[in-house]
Motif scaffolding. Structure first.
Motif: not given
Length: 124
Positions: A1, A3, A113
C-alpha cells in the motif's frame, strides 16, 4: 500500500512559480510510476505530467508542456512538480498518483493510489 501526501500549493500571481511535492510512504516507491493530475471546478480531472519509476522518461500534457517539470527523488520517496509561468487557467486542485510498473499513463484509470490534493490558485 502506498500513501501519498501533496504539499506546496498556494496562491500566486500570474507569471509566478510554485513547486509541488508529493511524499510517498512505503518502501516500494521505486516500483511506481508517478503522475500529476489537476481538476478545476466543474471540469474533469486532467493529466499534467508523469514520470517513470527510474525518472528516465517524462510526459506532459499539452497545456503545461514547456512550463512544468516533473522530477523524482527515489531516496526521499518524493515526486515534484515545478510550475513556472503560471496562468490563471492553471488554477485547480493538483493530485499526485502512483501506478505500479515500468510504464506510466496519461489517463486516470491505471493509477492505483491517489493523494488528497493541494489547491493551486493563480490570480490575474
Amino acid at each position: 500500500q502506498v500513501q501519498l501526501v501533496e504539499s506546496g500549493g498556494g496562491l500566486v500571481q500570474a507569471g509566478g512559480s510554485l513547486r509541488l511535492s508529493c511524499a510517498a510512504s512505503g518502501r516500494s516507491f521505486r516500483s511506481y510510476g508517478m503522475g500529476w493530475f489537476r481538476q478545476a471546478p466543474g471540469k474533469d480531472r486532467e493529466f499534467a505530467a508523469a514520470i517513470t519509476w527510474s525518472g528516465g522518461n517524462t510526459y506532459y500534457g499539452d497545456s503545461v508542456k514547456g512550463r512544468f517539470t516533473i522530477s523524482r527523488d527515489n531516496a526521499k520517496n518524493t515526486v515534484y512538480l515545478q510550475m513556472n509561468s503560471l496562468k490563471p487557467e492553471d488554477t485547480a486542485v493538483y493530485y499526485c498518483a502512483a501506478e505500479r510498473g515500468i510504464v506510466v499513463h496519461t489517463t486516470t484509470g491505471p493509477y492505483e493510489h491517489w493523494g488528497q490534493g493541494t489547491q493551486v490558485t493563480v490570480s490575474p
